[in-house]
Each structure stands twice: as C-alpha cells, then as structure tokens.
Write an enzyme that holds these catalytic residues in place. Structure first.
Site, PDB file in Angstrom:
ATOM      1  N   CYS A  91       3.410  -8.518  -9.081  1.00 25.13           N
ATOM      2  CA  CYS A  91       2.584  -7.314  -9.115  1.00 25.13           C
ATOM      3  C   CYS A  91       2.821  -6.665 -10.482  1.00 25.13           C
ATOM      4  O   CYS A  91       3.946  -6.274 -10.791  1.00 25.13           O
ATOM      5  CB  CYS A  91       3.025  -6.402  -7.968  1.00 25.13           C
ATOM      6  SG  CYS A  91       2.110  -4.868  -7.871  1.00 25.13           S
ATOM      7  N   CYS A 117      -4.649   9.866  -7.321  1.00 24.15           N
ATOM      8  CA  CYS A 117      -4.733   9.762  -5.861  1.00 24.15           C
ATOM      9  C   CYS A 117      -3.493  10.457  -5.263  1.00 24.15           C
ATOM     10  O   CYS A 117      -2.365  10.128  -5.629  1.00 24.15           O
ATOM     11  CB  CYS A 117      -4.799   8.306  -5.428  1.00 24.15           C
ATOM     12  SG  CYS A 117      -6.213   7.435  -6.152  1.00 24.15           S
ATOM     13  N   CYS A 174       3.384  -0.850  -2.412  1.00 20.40           N
ATOM     14  CA  CYS A 174       2.152  -0.234  -2.905  1.00 20.40           C
ATOM     15  C   CYS A 174       2.295   1.270  -3.010  1.00 20.40           C
ATOM     16  O   CYS A 174       2.680   1.932  -2.051  1.00 20.40           O
ATOM     17  CB  CYS A 174       0.993  -0.511  -1.956  1.00 20.40           C
ATOM     18  SG  CYS A 174       0.683  -2.231  -1.692  1.00 20.40           S
ATOM     19  N   GLU A 182       6.818  -0.595 -14.264  1.00 18.64           N
ATOM     20  CA  GLU A 182       7.530  -1.453 -13.328  1.00 18.64           C
ATOM     21  C   GLU A 182       6.683  -2.661 -12.948  1.00 18.64           C
ATOM     22  O   GLU A 182       5.450  -2.597 -12.964  1.00 18.64           O
ATOM     23  CB  GLU A 182       7.884  -0.673 -12.056  1.00 18.64           C
ATOM     24  CG  GLU A 182       8.901   0.424 -12.319  1.00 18.64           C
ATOM     25  CD  GLU A 182       9.329   1.176 -11.060  1.00 18.64           C
ATOM     26  OE1 GLU A 182      10.543   1.290 -10.849  1.00 18.64           O
ATOM     27  OE2 GLU A 182       8.466   1.649 -10.305  1.00 18.64           O
TER      28      GLU A 182
HETATM   29  N1  SAH Z   1      -5.170   1.616  -9.449  1.00 17.27           N
HETATM   30  C1  SAH Z   1      -5.443   0.418  -8.734  1.00 17.27           C
HETATM   31  C2  SAH Z   1      -4.275  -0.538  -8.605  1.00 17.27           C
HETATM   32  C3  SAH Z   1      -2.912  -0.017  -8.182  1.00 17.27           C
HETATM   33  S1  SAH Z   1      -2.486   0.427  -6.555  1.00 17.27           S
HETATM   34  C4  SAH Z   1      -5.986   0.738  -7.366  1.00 17.27           C
HETATM   35  O1  SAH Z   1      -5.886   1.878  -6.938  1.00 17.27           O
HETATM   36  O2  SAH Z   1      -6.548  -0.144  -6.717  1.00 17.27           O
HETATM   37  C5  SAH Z   1      -2.477  -0.881  -5.443  1.00 17.27           C
HETATM   38  C6  SAH Z   1      -2.846  -0.411  -4.042  1.00 17.27           C
HETATM   39  O3  SAH Z   1      -1.837   0.414  -3.411  1.00 17.27           O
HETATM   40  C7  SAH Z   1      -4.095   0.447  -4.058  1.00 17.27           C
HETATM   41  O4  SAH Z   1      -4.943   0.048  -3.043  1.00 17.27           O
HETATM   42  C8  SAH Z   1      -3.534   1.822  -3.765  1.00 17.27           C
HETATM   43  O5  SAH Z   1      -4.506   2.689  -3.272  1.00 17.27           O
HETATM   44  C9  SAH Z   1      -2.452   1.497  -2.775  1.00 17.27           C
HETATM   45  N2  SAH Z   1      -1.522   2.608  -2.542  1.00 17.27           N
HETATM   46  C10 SAH Z   1      -1.271   3.643  -3.365  1.00 17.27           C
HETATM   47  N3  SAH Z   1      -0.353   4.472  -2.809  1.00 17.27           N
HETATM   48  C11 SAH Z   1      -0.018   3.940  -1.619  1.00 17.27           C
HETATM   49  C12 SAH Z   1       0.908   4.318  -0.604  1.00 17.27           C
HETATM   50  N4  SAH Z   1       1.658   5.410  -0.727  1.00 17.27           N
HETATM   51  N5  SAH Z   1       0.994   3.528   0.486  1.00 17.27           N
HETATM   52  C13 SAH Z   1       0.250   2.407   0.605  1.00 17.27           C
HETATM   53  N6  SAH Z   1      -0.622   1.999  -0.335  1.00 17.27           N
HETATM   54  C14 SAH Z   1      -0.758   2.748  -1.442  1.00 17.27           C
END
Ligand code: SAH
Length: 373
Positions: A124, A135, A365, A108
């Site tokens: 994005c 995570c 995010c 996406e």
């Molecule tokens: N893998 C990379 C890039 C993708 S995520 C990274 O982790 O940086 C982009 C951002 O969204 C990251 O900071 C991630 O931790 C955050 N993110 C992931 N899940 C989220 C959620 N449920 N709510 C808010 N931010 C989130």
C-alpha cells in the site's frame, strides 16, 4: 489542520525532490547520462541495477567503471527516502514503514503478505505527503496536504519493499511484490502526472520498469471525475477503486467533501465509463460507520444506483471503520454490517468485506498519519 469541508486540490509550492532515474523514461535516462558526458548505454546499466536488481549502491555496480560509478549513482539514483522506523504485526507478515523524504516530509507504506488460496504480496503506497481531501473519518485527511510526491518517491516505496522481501525480512520467506494499491497517504488523482509515471515504472517490464502485472495495480480515488476519465483514456490497464462511503449526496457531501464538486451520480458514471473503456471491474469502497452510513436502506440504494448502470461491472468493498484519533465515529455493529451487505446482495451486487489488517499498528485504511510522530 484543515477546516471542515475545505479542499486542497493543488499544494502550496515547495522545493522539488531531486531528479531520479525512476522519473525518466528510457530515452530521457540515456539523454541525462549523455549530458553527464557518459555513454548512453550506462543508463541501461543503471536501469538494470535499479529496476531488475533493486540495487542503488554504486559498490555493487561492477559493470560500471569505478571512476564514474559514484557520480552516476549520485546524480541518477539519489537517496529519496530514508526509513525512520518499521512496525510489524500479524506474525511479521504485515510491516508499516515510516519514510522521511528529502525535505523532512513524512509518508508511510504498508507491506502485507497473504497466504492461503490466493497468495499475494500487496504494498500500500502513498502518493502525497498528507492529503487535501479532508475526509473527516480519515487520519490522513485530517492532517492536510503537505506536498505531492514525485514519481520516483512513489516508486522507491516499491523498490524498498522488494528489497525487504528479497532479504527475507517479511515473515513467510523471500518473495516479490505482486500487488500495489494506491491506498496509502494522499489522493493519487490529485497528483495525476506523477502517479501515472509511477504506474508506468512499476508495470513496464524490467529493465525499463519493475515488471509488476498491470492488473495487480489499483488506484483508489475520492472521485475526481475529470482525472478518472483521463486515467481511462491513458490505457494503463490498472484497476480503479472509488471511495464512495455514501449513496446519497447529502451524507457524502459531509463524509467526502469533494462530493460538493462531483456528485455521487457523476462519480458512479465515471466509474462505469472506466469499466467500459478498460474492461476492468471497478471496486466501490465503503467504510462502514456506526449509525452514520450503515443503514440497510443505504445498502439498498447503493445496489439500485449500481444496477441502474449495468451488471457485472462493479463490486463493493465495505471496510469496517478503523479508529482514528479524535474521531467520534466507530465501526458498525455486526448486525448492521450484515444487513447492509444483505441489502446489496439482494440486488445481486458482489460484496467482499475488506480485512482490517494492520489496525493494531495504525497501518489500516485511513490510519496513516505522520503528525505527532
Ligand atoms: N485518497 C484515496 C486513497 C487513500 S485511502 C481514496 O480516498 O480513495 C484508501 C481507502 O481507505 C479509501 O477508501 C478511504 O476512504 C478509506 N478510509 C479512510 N479512512 C478510513 C477509516 N478510518 N476506516 C476505514 N477506511 C478508511
């Protein structure tokens, strides 16, 4: 689904996407065209169509002889992404697109137009189908890693966005992509080579690339320390964002499992070194999760750790947690968020709360997931 804490740094072997003009630098494009028995300058013509005009339809390449157009387009500009569907919100200024890749893998991207005092258009992008970083609060992380994307598959998301903007499909008139953030699906630094190539294609001036300003590009990472060092040495001029989410190893081991390899201190040292080598201020991303990581003392500890490494090199981007399926976690209470921010500000650390744009279309995010689509 990956087991808790399990990491996938290298994907299982899968077929490679077809080679595309955007995978190649200018010399390699000429060579590839010569190998097809055509004049090398045809490669420059194709580059102008693709990178300057965002065209890959042979019928529109009237400066290329009709007899060779189809062959050149089919071999140099194969179709890599097909739009499955678009979802829109915010009065049509935010659009999430689900793409199918050549092998059926799904990714996406999210296009967002901002108006007001800092007007911009941000895309994005995804850099992997799925993600191996696991995570637990991130929908993509819970889906596991399918495969790395090629440089051209990454670039195609930007070219497609340029086409949508030129066609006036995003509310607010026509426009251009001004910012690209690697915050879609995937861990960009786990697909280092393709991501660096894609960044070069985005930032090289047309017709070599798309001509997007280097400062407009942000690479976000969980903190793969050797790759951060390599990125700093590559002098790409892009911004770095570090997904920290906890200032203490005990909690970060759980929230960002790669922390079991590279600790908070090592990730922050690498981020600081990135600033020193590039002069680009680093952002620290911090999803605020209710009663998990949103304590004022954690805000204070984060401020202390950042200040120990100097002043003026970093700012913090708290992100109110966006809901994901099956997760027991939720966003912080407003008063806890405020206390967390105040603790950082008391230490003189600049803080900007990230908006939750697109959350109603699962486009914010951590909400990008293609399982169950
Ligand atoms: N893998 C990379 C890039 C993708 S995520 C990274 O982790 O940086 C982009 C951002 O969204 C990251 O900071 C991630 O931790 C955050 N993110 C992931 N899940 C989220 C959620 N449920 N709510 C808010 N931010 C989130």
């Amino acid at each position: 689904m990956p087991r808790p804490g399990e990491l996938t740094l290298v994907p299982a072997r899968r077929g490679k996407p077809p080679r595309h003009l955007a995978d190649l630098d200018v010399d390699a494009r000429r060579q590839a065209v010569a190998e097809l028995g055509e004049q090398p300058f045809r490669a420059d013509q194709l580059s102008r169509h693709y990178f300057a005009r965002h065209v890959n339809d042979p019928a529109q390449m009237t400066d290329v002889p009709a007899a060779v157009r189809d062959t050149l387009a089919a071999t140099m500009l194969p179709t890599l992404t097909t739009a499955v569907r678009h979802l829109e919100t915010d009065g049509g200024t935010t659009r999430k697109t689900l793409w199918r890749l050549f092998d059926g893998a799904l990714v996406e991207s999210v296009l967002m137009r901002y108006t007001g005092d800092r007007p911009r258009v941000t895309l994005c992008v995804s850099s992997q189908a799925g993600c191996g970083m696991n995570c637990p609060f991130c929908a993509t992380g819970q889906q596991g890693l399918t495969r790395n994307m090629s440089a051209a598959e990454i670039v195609e998301q930007v070219v497609a966005a340029e086409r949508m903007l030129a066609a006036g499909e995003i509310a607010g008139g026509t426009g251009r992509v001004t910012n690209v953030v690697f915050m879609g699906m995937g861990e960009p630094l786990a697909n280092y080579k393709a991501v660096v190539t894609a960044v070069r294609r985005m930032t090289d001036p047309a017709p070599s690339g798309l001509g997007i300003g280097r400062r407009g590009v942000t690479v976000s990472t969980v903190g793969l320390v050797p790759a951060i060092d390599k990125l700093a040495a590559a002098h790409l001029g892009v911004r770095l964002a570090l997904s920290l989410h906890a200032p203490d190893d005990e909690l970060r081991d759980e929230l960002v499992p790669v922390n079991t390899r590279w600790k908070v201190g090592e990730a922050l040292d690498a981020a600081r070194a990135y600033f020193e080598k590039t002069g680009r201020r680093v952002s620290i991303e911090y999803a605020l999760i209710r009663e998990i990581n949103d304590h004022a003392w954690r805000g204070d500890l984060l401020g202390k750790l950042l200040n120990e490494r100097g002043r003026g090199w970093v700012h913090v981007n708290p992100i109110p947690l966006n809901p994901t399926p099956g997760s027991k976690w939720t966003a912080s209470r407003p008063e806890d968020e405020a206390a967390f921010v105040a603790a950082l500000e008391e230490r003189g650390v600049p803080v900007t709360i990230r908006d939750t744009r697109g959350s109603d279309i699962d486009g914010a995010c951590g909400q990008l997931a293609t399982v169950g689509d």
